[in-house]
Design a protein around this motif. Structure first.
Motif, mmCIF file in Angstrom:
data_model
loop_
_atom_site.group_PDB
_atom_site.id
_atom_site.type_symbol
_atom_site.label_atom_id
_atom_site.label_comp_id
_atom_site.label_asym_id
_atom_site.label_seq_id
_atom_site.Cartn_x
_atom_site.Cartn_y
_atom_site.Cartn_z
ATOM 1 N N ASP A 88 0.727 -0.916 0.265
ATOM 2 C CA ASP A 88 -0.050 0.276 -0.065
ATOM 3 C C ASP A 88 0.687 1.471 -0.016
ATOM 4 N N ARG A 89 2.235 0.851 0.081
ATOM 5 C CA ARG A 89 2.792 2.064 0.034
ATOM 6 C C ARG A 89 3.401 2.839 -1.646
ATOM 7 N N HIS A 90 3.324 1.381 -2.184
ATOM 8 C CA HIS A 90 4.104 1.739 -3.598
ATOM 9 C C HIS A 90 3.071 2.524 -4.579
ATOM 10 N N VAL A 91 4.021 3.524 -4.988
ATOM 11 C CA VAL A 91 3.616 4.714 -5.421
ATOM 12 C C VAL A 91 2.356 4.953 -6.578
ATOM 13 N N TRP A 92 2.223 3.493 -6.672
ATOM 14 C CA TRP A 92 0.502 3.265 -7.716
ATOM 15 C C TRP A 92 -0.256 3.156 -6.419
ATOM 16 N N GLN A 101 -0.368 5.105 -3.749
ATOM 17 C CA GLN A 101 -0.745 5.877 -3.104
ATOM 18 C C GLN A 101 -1.728 7.043 -4.562
ATOM 19 N N GLU A 102 -0.771 7.106 -5.414
ATOM 20 C CA GLU A 102 -1.981 7.393 -6.299
ATOM 21 C C GLU A 102 -3.366 7.847 -6.886
ATOM 22 N N ALA A 103 -3.807 5.430 -6.190
ATOM 23 C CA ALA A 103 -4.798 5.449 -6.206
ATOM 24 C C ALA A 103 -5.607 6.033 -5.885
ATOM 25 N N LEU A 104 -5.207 6.066 -4.297
ATOM 26 C CA LEU A 104 -5.849 6.474 -3.678
ATOM 27 C C LEU A 104 -5.900 8.290 -3.449
ATOM 28 N N ALA A 105 -5.459 8.901 -4.036
ATOM 29 C CA ALA A 105 -5.533 10.500 -3.970
ATOM 30 C C ALA A 105 -6.384 10.108 -5.912
ATOM 31 N N ALA A 106 -6.462 9.850 -5.842
ATOM 32 C CA ALA A 106 -7.387 9.672 -7.444
ATOM 33 C C ALA A 106 -8.588 9.617 -7.603
ATOM 34 N N PRO A 107 -9.652 9.854 -8.177
ATOM 35 C CA PRO A 107 -11.057 9.677 -7.537
ATOM 36 C C PRO A 107 -11.303 8.562 -8.779
ATOM 37 N N ARG A 130 -6.749 4.307 -9.992
ATOM 38 C CA ARG A 130 -7.577 3.434 -9.759
ATOM 39 C C ARG A 130 -7.065 1.794 -10.802
ATOM 40 N N ASP A 131 -7.401 2.384 -11.615
ATOM 41 C CA ASP A 131 -7.375 0.915 -12.812
ATOM 42 C C ASP A 131 -6.510 0.284 -12.980
ATOM 43 N N ARG A 132 -4.908 0.658 -12.154
ATOM 44 C CA ARG A 132 -4.038 -0.243 -11.631
ATOM 45 C C ARG A 132 -4.466 -1.277 -10.847
ATOM 46 N N TYR A 133 -5.204 -0.675 -10.186
ATOM 47 C CA TYR A 133 -5.491 -1.873 -8.866
ATOM 48 C C TYR A 133 -7.540 -2.391 -9.464
ATOM 49 N N ILE A 134 -8.082 -3.020 -8.125
ATOM 50 C CA ILE A 134 -9.135 -3.660 -8.421
ATOM 51 C C ILE A 134 -10.203 -3.093 -7.263
ATOM 52 N N PHE A 135 -10.473 -2.134 -7.478
ATOM 53 C CA PHE A 135 -11.298 -1.035 -6.494
ATOM 54 C C PHE A 135 -12.815 -1.194 -7.644
ATOM 55 N N ARG A 136 -14.061 -1.330 -6.273
ATOM 56 C CA ARG A 136 -15.111 -1.599 -6.561
ATOM 57 C C ARG A 136 -16.133 -0.545 -5.450
ATOM 58 N N ASP A 137 -16.891 0.068 -6.229
ATOM 59 C CA ASP A 137 -18.213 0.333 -4.599
ATOM 60 C C ASP A 137 -18.960 -0.637 -4.094
ATOM 61 N N TRP A 181 -4.064 -6.900 -13.929
ATOM 62 C CA TRP A 181 -3.048 -7.335 -15.038
ATOM 63 C C TRP A 181 -4.213 -7.218 -16.176
ATOM 64 N N LYS A 182 -5.391 -6.904 -16.226
ATOM 65 C CA LYS A 182 -5.278 -6.169 -17.218
ATOM 66 C C LYS A 182 -5.380 -5.033 -18.044
ATOM 67 N N ASN A 183 -4.441 -4.419 -17.035
ATOM 68 C CA ASN A 183 -3.988 -3.293 -17.088
ATOM 69 C C ASN A 183 -2.706 -3.149 -17.677
ATOM 70 N N PRO A 184 -3.093 -2.054 -19.084
ATOM 71 C CA PRO A 184 -1.768 -2.846 -20.089
ATOM 72 C C PRO A 184 -0.180 -2.055 -19.399
ATOM 73 N N GLU A 185 -0.449 -0.627 -18.036
ATOM 74 C CA GLU A 185 0.475 -0.167 -17.992
ATOM 75 C C GLU A 185 0.969 -1.258 -16.657
ATOM 76 N N VAL A 186 0.341 -1.529 -16.543
ATOM 77 C CA VAL A 186 0.868 -2.794 -14.834
ATOM 78 C C VAL A 186 1.814 -3.724 -15.756
ATOM 79 N N ARG A 187 1.243 -4.309 -17.223
ATOM 80 C CA ARG A 187 1.616 -5.710 -17.658
ATOM 81 C C ARG A 187 3.289 -5.189 -18.614
ATOM 82 N N ALA A 188 3.585 -3.609 -18.635
ATOM 83 C CA ALA A 188 4.548 -2.706 -18.728
ATOM 84 C C ALA A 188 5.887 -2.849 -18.124
ATOM 85 N N ASP A 189 5.029 -2.406 -16.708
ATOM 86 C CA ASP A 189 6.581 -2.148 -15.899
ATOM 87 C C ASP A 189 6.703 -3.286 -15.604
#
Ligand code: NOJ
Length: 564
Positions: free
Chosen positions: A122-126, A128-134, A140-147, A191-199
């Motif tokens: 949860d300290r990974h920069v991604w 932290q970005e996800a928490l700050a983003a709407p 948030r798409d780099r992780y698995i968020f749901r309502d 892992w459907k997110n292309p950025e995750v795969r590329a990284d």
């Protein structure tokens, strides 16, 4: 003894072939924070390992598997990674890593590093970005968020439990929740997110460029997930087979990820290797082990078995056939950083077995751990004696053997760590139900005396308290003792190198249900007596035994290697 049933495998790779060294390697797992501490802060570090390369060389291992050494808050022993392309400053620097690679390679030892792609910390920069983003943002798409469900999203999106206890969903305060299979500090990646795969391709190249020879892939069967907006309940998930279409586990498309990784591995000369930690049914293991994918997969079947001749024979035969079918070599494991050490497991009564051949559900040693090591009574000597016999058998098998630090000292699990010293999230998330895995992660004893038994140079203790009995099992004590477990491992690993041969095994009928014997193509014969009474050995020169022979006969709970 008469010979029966040959299990023929793929042709043996040329010994020493740079591309196939892993097929029959003895790989030693280092849990870096508990191996050796060079700077005296109580935590093991990379310079500590580098300083012990002569030890690894004298032990005779072919490769080291290094558990995570990345920056981490240690919410899950380092499997919560803050940055995949750096070293935890408490463990050293990238320069220290380079020095370790160089020292290992100079000693002829390969290095496999642990990769944790299912989740970041949860300290990974991604994150932290996800928490700050709407909600709905690319971050948030780099992780698995749901309502969440209910008014204001106050209820979790699903009732799934996490592996370490407690729920698998955590709210972030705006009506959304994120999924974590493991600790709350380990959000699962999408892992459907292309950025995750590329990284991750970048990470594979980063360490490969620094000279690592391969990767151990954590939770390899968990990356691909298929989750719509309507999530199934846990009961619905439980009812689904793991046939490649389960929403969470062992999905067929996970192999597309590994095919991409294979492209990276094969762009190096020699190609980098990988071994999958995939807790899947044996018949689904082969795809992870395919040469178009990771190349090798852990086989935990022996680790889950009792010390029992029939179980061992069935598991060995089955796994060698499977390996032959996949074109890979099989792996053997008795101990690692997640399970009760095998010397201890074998000193406890076998678990209640399920009905109809069903695997026992209770984790081995769990009841004993929960009782602080009092119930049932541990037969320490018997456990170690059996563990030595099992390891000698393992090291004679075709395929790779993965050894866990401290097993070469015959260490038992430490069951009675004080609660305040415990670190494993399992302990905190399942109070009173599970104590977790700290008992096999206690820092190694190197000297008989000293505040940390030589683990660190200073006068301070190791970060997990070592019990008094560790001193008697220190490396220093065992080094010059011909009967010690360390000496047995050294002799076995040395002989194994000399004797290594084609990946083939022929069972030899012994006439005793409790005695297993097999021959390798060059006449290397391994005989294990799982029973109590001594038995005759077949003709041949005895090369090594896990316990003294009795008038030339093989006593109970003993393995001998012969040249016949
Ligand atoms: C498997 C690792 O071996 C274990 O130690 C870890 O807790 C989980 N994966 C989560 O990363």
């Amino acid at each position: 003894m008469t010979e029966v049933m040959e299990t023929r495998l793929t042709p043996d790779p040329t010994a020493g072939d740079a591309a196939t060294w892993w097929r029959q390697a003895a790989v030693y797992q280092i849990y870096p924070r508990a191996f050796a501490d060079a700077n005296g802060d109580g935590l093991g570090d990379l310079p500590g390992i580098t300083a012990r390369v002569p030890y690894l060389r004298s032990l005779g291992v072919d490769a080291v598997w290094l558990s995570p050494f990345y920056p981490s808050a240690l919410a899950d022993g380092g499997y919560d990674v803050d940055d995949y392309r750096d070293v935890d400053p408490r463990l050293g620097t990238l320069e220290d890593f380079d020095a370790l690679v160089a020292a290992l390679h100079d000693a002829g030892i390969k290095l496999i590093v642990d990769l944790v792609p299912n989740h970041t910390s949860d300290r990974h920069v991604w994150f932290q970005e996800a928490l700050a983003a709407p909600k709905g943002s690319p971050a948030r798409d780099r992780y698995i968020f749901r309502d969440g469900k209910g008014p204001d999203g106050a209820e979790p999106p699903a009732d799934w439990p996490s592996t370490f206890g407690g729920p698998a969903w955590e709210p972030v305060g705006d009506g959304q929740w994120y999924m974590h299979h493991f600790a709350v500090q380990q959000p699962d990646l999408n892992w459907k997110n292309p950025e995750v795969r590329a990284d991750f391709l970048r990470t594979l190249r980063f360490w490969s460029d620094r000279g690592v020879d391969g990767f151990r892939v954590d939770v390899a069967h968990g990356l691909a997930k298929d989750l719509g907006d309507e999530l199934p309940s846990q009961a619905e998930l439980d009812a689904l087979p793991w046939d490649g279409n389960h929403p969470l586990w062992d999905r067929d498309e996970v192999h597309e990820i590994y095919a991409e990784w294979r492209g990276v591995f094969n762009s190096y000369d020699p190609p980098r290797t990988a071994v999958a930690e995939a807790w899947v049914a044996a018949d689904r293991r082969a795809r992870y082990a395919s040469s178009a994918g990771l190349g090798q997969a852990f086989n935990f079947d022996l680790l889950e078995a009792d010390f029992d001749a029939a179980q061992f024979r069935e598991i060995i035969t089955f796994n060698l056939e499977l390996a032959a079918a996949s074109g890979s070599s099989t792996t053997w494991v008795f101990s690692n950083h997640d399970v009760v050490r095998h010397a201890t497991r074998y000193g406890l009564p076998p678990r209640r077995t399920g009905t109809d051949g069903e695997k026992p559900r209770e984790k081995q040693g769990k009841r004993w751990l929960l009782s602080g090591g009092t119930e049932p009574e541990l037969q320490r000597e018997l456990g170690l004696r059996r563990a030595r016999a099992a390891t000698l058998l393992e090291l004679a098998l075709p395929g790779s053997s993965y050894l866990y630090q401290g097993e070469e000292l015959g260490l038992h699990e430490v069951p009675d760590l004080p609660d305040e010293a415990r670190q494993d999230p399992t302990f905190f998330r399942s109070p009173g139900v599970d104590v977790g895995r700290d008992g096999c992660r206690v820092p190694l004893p190197w000297t008989r005396e000293g505040a940390s038994f030589g683990f660190g140079p200073g006068s301070g203790p190791a970060d997990l308290p070592q019990p008094d009995w560790f001193g008697e099992l220190a490396v220093e004590v065992q080094e010059d003792d011909a009967a010690s477990t360390l000496t047995l491992y050294r002799r076995a690993l040395g002989l194994r190198r000399e004797l290594q041969t084609e990946e083939e095994l022929t069972w030899v009928e012994t006439g005793h249900a409790d005695v297993l014997a097999f021959r390798r193509p060059n006449g290397w014969l391994s005989v294990t007596n799982f029973g109590d009474a001594a038995v005759d050995l077949p003709d041949g020169e005895v090369l090594l035994a896990s316990a003294p022979l009795e008038n030339g006969r093989l006593p109970g709970a003993t393995t001998a290697w012969l040249r016949a």
